[in-house]
Write a protein that holds these residues in place. Sequence first.
Motif, PDB file in Angstrom:
ATOM      1  N   LEU A 348       0.888  -1.247  -0.069  1.00  0.00           N
ATOM      2  CA  LEU A 348      -0.018   0.091  -0.040  1.00  0.00           C
ATOM      3  C   LEU A 348       0.937   1.254   0.052  1.00  0.00           C
ATOM      4  O   LEU A 348       2.006   1.008   0.372  1.00  0.00           O
ATOM      5  CB  LEU A 348      -0.844   0.002   1.255  1.00  0.00           C
ATOM      6  N   PRO A 349       0.357   2.322  -0.302  1.00  0.00           N
ATOM      7  CA  PRO A 349       1.229   3.507  -0.333  1.00  0.00           C
ATOM      8  C   PRO A 349       1.513   3.983   1.186  1.00  0.00           C
ATOM      9  O   PRO A 349       0.732   3.464   2.048  1.00  0.00           O
ATOM     10  CB  PRO A 349       0.017   4.586  -1.033  1.00  0.00           C
ATOM     11  N   TYR A 350       2.599   4.933   1.221  1.00  0.00           N
ATOM     12  CA  TYR A 350       3.257   4.813   2.668  1.00  0.00           C
ATOM     13  C   TYR A 350       2.119   5.604   3.586  1.00  0.00           C
ATOM     14  O   TYR A 350       1.807   5.231   4.772  1.00  0.00           O
ATOM     15  CB  TYR A 350       4.264   5.795   2.461  1.00  0.00           C
ATOM     16  N   GLU A 351       1.336   6.508   3.080  1.00  0.00           N
ATOM     17  CA  GLU A 351       0.149   7.418   4.145  1.00  0.00           C
ATOM     18  C   GLU A 351      -0.744   6.020   4.508  1.00  0.00           C
ATOM     19  O   GLU A 351      -1.096   6.185   5.689  1.00  0.00           O
ATOM     20  CB  GLU A 351      -0.330   8.377   3.080  1.00  0.00           C
ATOM     21  N   SER A 352      -1.211   5.221   3.732  1.00  0.00           N
ATOM     22  CA  SER A 352      -1.953   3.924   4.186  1.00  0.00           C
ATOM     23  C   SER A 352      -1.331   3.208   5.090  1.00  0.00           C
ATOM     24  O   SER A 352      -1.914   2.747   6.139  1.00  0.00           O
ATOM     25  CB  SER A 352      -2.830   3.466   2.973  1.00  0.00           C
ATOM     26  N   HIS A 357       0.619   0.732  10.815  1.00  0.00           N
ATOM     27  CA  HIS A 357       2.117   0.944  11.540  1.00  0.00           C
ATOM     28  C   HIS A 357       1.314   1.356  13.059  1.00  0.00           C
ATOM     29  O   HIS A 357       1.971   0.825  14.087  1.00  0.00           O
ATOM     30  CB  HIS A 357       2.936   1.604  10.988  1.00  0.00           C
ATOM     31  N   ARG A 358       0.485   2.204  13.134  1.00  0.00           N
ATOM     32  CA  ARG A 358      -0.273   2.634  14.269  1.00  0.00           C
ATOM     33  C   ARG A 358      -0.899   1.389  15.177  1.00  0.00           C
ATOM     34  O   ARG A 358      -0.861   1.451  16.321  1.00  0.00           O
ATOM     35  CB  ARG A 358      -1.285   3.746  14.081  1.00  0.00           C
ATOM     36  N   ILE A 359      -1.592   0.494  14.292  1.00  0.00           N
ATOM     37  CA  ILE A 359      -2.214  -0.719  14.909  1.00  0.00           C
ATOM     38  C   ILE A 359      -0.974  -1.462  15.562  1.00  0.00           C
ATOM     39  O   ILE A 359      -0.851  -1.737  16.814  1.00  0.00           O
ATOM     40  CB  ILE A 359      -2.896  -1.521  13.990  1.00  0.00           C
ATOM     41  N   ASP A 360       0.132  -1.809  14.802  1.00  0.00           N
ATOM     42  CA  ASP A 360       0.948  -2.407  15.299  1.00  0.00           C
ATOM     43  C   ASP A 360       1.943  -2.496  14.399  1.00  0.00           C
ATOM     44  O   ASP A 360       2.068  -2.619  13.069  1.00  0.00           O
ATOM     45  CB  ASP A 360       0.722  -3.902  15.484  1.00  0.00           C
ATOM     46  N   PHE A 367       8.829  -0.340   5.973  1.00  0.00           N
ATOM     47  CA  PHE A 367       7.998   0.927   6.580  1.00  0.00           C
ATOM     48  C   PHE A 367       8.754   1.959   5.702  1.00  0.00           C
ATOM     49  O   PHE A 367       7.525   3.002   5.463  1.00  0.00           O
ATOM     50  CB  PHE A 367       7.832   0.957   8.054  1.00  0.00           C
ATOM     51  N   ASP A 368       9.896   2.078   5.617  1.00  0.00           N
ATOM     52  CA  ASP A 368      10.524   3.440   4.956  1.00  0.00           C
ATOM     53  C   ASP A 368      10.258   3.560   3.747  1.00  0.00           C
ATOM     54  O   ASP A 368      10.630   4.594   2.964  1.00  0.00           O
ATOM     55  CB  ASP A 368      11.754   3.537   5.594  1.00  0.00           C
ATOM     56  N   SER A 369       9.745   2.593   2.891  1.00  0.00           N
ATOM     57  CA  SER A 369       9.790   2.599   1.458  1.00  0.00           C
ATOM     58  C   SER A 369       8.297   3.264   0.902  1.00  0.00           C
ATOM     59  O   SER A 369       7.563   3.747   1.983  1.00  0.00           O
ATOM     60  CB  SER A 369       9.667   0.993   0.880  1.00  0.00           C
ATOM     61  N   ALA A 370       8.252   3.654  -0.223  1.00  0.00           N
ATOM     62  CA  ALA A 370       7.180   4.170  -0.808  1.00  0.00           C
ATOM     63  C   ALA A 370       5.959   3.553  -0.809  1.00  0.00           C
ATOM     64  O   ALA A 370       4.915   3.857  -0.501  1.00  0.00           O
ATOM     65  CB  ALA A 370       7.383   4.931  -2.299  1.00  0.00           C
ATOM     66  N   THR A 371       6.116   2.021  -0.837  1.00  0.00           N
ATOM     67  CA  THR A 371       5.001   1.167  -0.830  1.00  0.00           C
ATOM     68  C   THR A 371       5.370   0.017   0.123  1.00  0.00           C
ATOM     69  O   THR A 371       5.656  -1.006  -0.351  1.00  0.00           O
ATOM     70  CB  THR A 371       4.440   0.785  -2.197  1.00  0.00           C
ATOM     71  N   PRO A 372       4.975   0.095   1.453  1.00  0.00           N
ATOM     72  CA  PRO A 372       5.543  -0.804   2.342  1.00  0.00           C
ATOM     73  C   PRO A 372       4.594  -2.176   2.066  1.00  0.00           C
ATOM     74  O   PRO A 372       3.539  -1.938   1.566  1.00  0.00           O
ATOM     75  CB  PRO A 372       5.119  -0.292   3.430  1.00  0.00           C
ATOM     76  N   TYR A 373       4.869  -3.397   2.535  1.00  0.00           N
ATOM     77  CA  TYR A 373       4.111  -4.596   2.530  1.00  0.00           C
ATOM     78  C   TYR A 373       3.226  -4.504   3.828  1.00  0.00           C
ATOM     79  O   TYR A 373       3.676  -4.193   4.814  1.00  0.00           O
ATOM     80  CB  TYR A 373       5.040  -5.854   2.557  1.00  0.00           C
ATOM     81  N   ILE A 374       1.980  -4.889   3.622  1.00  0.00           N
ATOM     82  CA  ILE A 374       1.042  -4.683   4.764  1.00  0.00           C
ATOM     83  C   ILE A 374       0.504  -6.017   4.935  1.00  0.00           C
ATOM     84  O   ILE A 374       0.128  -7.054   4.093  1.00  0.00           O
ATOM     85  CB  ILE A 374      -0.004  -3.839   4.332  1.00  0.00           C
ATOM     86  N   ASP A 375       0.352  -6.297   6.369  1.00  0.00           N
ATOM     87  CA  ASP A 375      -0.216  -7.741   6.805  1.00  0.00           C
ATOM     88  C   ASP A 375      -1.759  -7.215   7.438  1.00  0.00           C
ATOM     89  O   ASP A 375      -1.766  -6.884   8.613  1.00  0.00           O
ATOM     90  CB  ASP A 375       0.721  -8.120   7.973  1.00  0.00           C
ATOM     91  N   ILE A 376      -2.808  -7.355   6.565  1.00  0.00           N
ATOM     92  CA  ILE A 376      -4.066  -7.098   7.045  1.00  0.00           C
ATOM     93  C   ILE A 376      -4.641  -8.229   7.919  1.00  0.00           C
ATOM     94  O   ILE A 376      -5.649  -7.881   8.746  1.00  0.00           O
ATOM     95  CB  ILE A 376      -5.081  -6.949   5.717  1.00  0.00           C
ATOM     96  N   ARG A 377      -4.127  -9.467   7.630  1.00  0.00           N
ATOM     97  CA  ARG A 377      -4.488 -10.564   8.668  1.00  0.00           C
ATOM     98  C   ARG A 377      -4.250 -10.241   9.978  1.00  0.00           C
ATOM     99  O   ARG A 377      -4.874 -10.251  10.991  1.00  0.00           O
ATOM    100  CB  ARG A 377      -3.922 -11.982   8.068  1.00  0.00           C
ATOM    101  N   ARG A 378      -2.772  -9.856  10.312  1.00  0.00           N
ATOM    102  CA  ARG A 378      -2.370  -9.689  11.750  1.00  0.00           C
ATOM    103  C   ARG A 378      -3.007  -8.522  11.970  1.00  0.00           C
ATOM    104  O   ARG A 378      -3.518  -8.595  13.309  1.00  0.00           O
ATOM    105  CB  ARG A 378      -0.871  -9.447  11.533  1.00  0.00           C
ATOM    106  N   ALA A 379      -3.479  -7.658  11.461  1.00  0.00           N
ATOM    107  CA  ALA A 379      -4.252  -6.282  11.888  1.00  0.00           C
ATOM    108  C   ALA A 379      -5.506  -6.697  12.372  1.00  0.00           C
ATOM    109  O   ALA A 379      -6.070  -6.410  13.542  1.00  0.00           O
ATOM    110  CB  ALA A 379      -4.241  -5.171  10.942  1.00  0.00           C
ATOM    111  N   THR A 380      -6.101  -7.752  11.706  1.00  0.00           N
ATOM    112  CA  THR A 380      -7.342  -8.164  11.976  1.00  0.00           C
ATOM    113  C   THR A 380      -7.551  -9.054  13.304  1.00  0.00           C
ATOM    114  O   THR A 380      -8.222  -8.576  14.156  1.00  0.00           O
ATOM    115  CB  THR A 380      -7.877  -8.926  10.602  1.00  0.00           C
ATOM    116  N   ARG A 381      -6.435  -9.653  13.483  1.00  0.00           N
ATOM    117  CA  ARG A 381      -6.214 -10.587  14.619  1.00  0.00           C
ATOM    118  C   ARG A 381      -6.001  -9.683  15.717  1.00  0.00           C
ATOM    119  O   ARG A 381      -6.607  -9.850  16.882  1.00  0.00           O
ATOM    120  CB  ARG A 381      -5.279 -11.500  14.518  1.00  0.00           C
ATOM    121  N   ILE A 382      -5.220  -8.635  15.815  1.00  0.00           N
ATOM    122  CA  ILE A 382      -4.835  -8.003  16.802  1.00  0.00           C
ATOM    123  C   ILE A 382      -6.120  -6.950  17.178  1.00  0.00           C
ATOM    124  O   ILE A 382      -6.627  -6.603  18.424  1.00  0.00           O
ATOM    125  CB  ILE A 382      -3.868  -6.864  16.477  1.00  0.00           C
ATOM    126  N   LEU A 383      -6.934  -6.429  16.263  1.00  0.00           N
ATOM    127  CA  LEU A 383      -8.160  -5.597  16.520  1.00  0.00           C
ATOM    128  C   LEU A 383      -9.201  -6.624  17.142  1.00  0.00           C
ATOM    129  O   LEU A 383     -10.162  -6.248  18.137  1.00  0.00           O
ATOM    130  CB  LEU A 383      -8.731  -5.066  15.469  1.00  0.00           C
TER     131      LEU A 383
END
Length: 438
Positions: A348-352, A357-360, A367-383
Amino acid sequence: MVEAVLVDLFSLPANLQDNIQGSLCNTLETIEKCSSICAPFVYVMCCQRQGSERKGEQEFLLPALGGFQSLERTLEVVFAPTTAAALYTIKQRLDEKDLSIIKVILPTVRKDSMKVYIDYLFTAVYQFEFEDLQMVSDCENIQISEPQGEGQTLLSQDIALIRSEIEMHLESLPSLKGELTILRSSLIPDDVFLHGFTTRTGGISYIPTLSSCNLFSSFKRRDPQVVVKENLRRLANAAGFNPEAFRRVKVDHANAVCIMGKTEPDSYDGIVTDQKGVTLAAPGADCIPVLFADPVRKACGAAHSGWKGTLLGVSMATVNAMVSAYGCNVKDILVVLGPSVGPCCYKLPYESAKEFHRIDPKCVRLFDSATPYIDIRRATRILLERGGVLPENIQDDSITDQNQNITFCTACHPDKFYSHFRDGTNFGTQIGFISIRD
């Protein structure tokens, strides 16, 4: 500009079928002289009479082409027992060549019924224009239609017959890409709930990015609703649920939840019920299809969780709906994440990415790249865990026993799953589904 011409000779009287060569010759004259159409492909649909099999139709008709040598390589004659079969075959040819703008030349009396066939078998991707077929030769007996006024509006029973004819043809088609396969979670008790996640095999969708068990139709894609309905019928037969009692979320990439029996929102990404025999479903083609089950209160739910819905907490909103509507205890609710794009592939784009990153911080890689890799599954579990769902009641890709893993990366497995991320705009869709057994 017209990309293809469809000539409808299906209603050609039986006594003229034997003189189809002369009739076709006159049709081509109509195309060239009367219609001023310069199209690279011409398709002619004809009725295959019962008890007869035509072989080598193209070779049979080539002598009739005469001065139409330019069409010999781009003209195809389709004989079929029904209009639905002929038109569906021609649709396949159009899709093979990615053609969308079609001129239909047909007898006036066929126009209204042809529009119904087209409405069912095609989507808004295609553009059709119609022209009356007025084909008269020097021989009086080769006159297919007289010029007449607009056809009369079809009766509802005529439309029902057309739809039935289409459905019967689609039911007769063989499954593509192998047998229909359903993934099931060991976490959800099979004696209380019927559930599963679909893969892409075992349906009739033939377009490569939609093949074969596509379960979603939209005006942007080439799979019509009748094909999706047939795929769903085959899934229902294999899984054991009633396709007429099937409710799919109305995706909005947000966090609204529909509680069955209450006012249905215009759009929602979660749905819950305590009614037996009603199958709830959430689509996914990278986004996560999430299933919820409470074996104590006997309630269930389904949610569609893309990156936007994940950030908005759609999964926890679905849990909360079960608690408020059916008195569920959050600690009794089981949650299973289905096939979806994994952190190995999803960017996803850095802003998204900052929101994840705020979730975890572990939800983001590079994270410092223009399009970091995202783990939406981990975010779902955490929430979910923050909302009170027990960690052991959540099944995702972190499961220890990989033999029981059903949260595959859709982008990594093109043979098993659809992926918007991988396939582009004309992508197919799988679903997660769940119901309470009777």
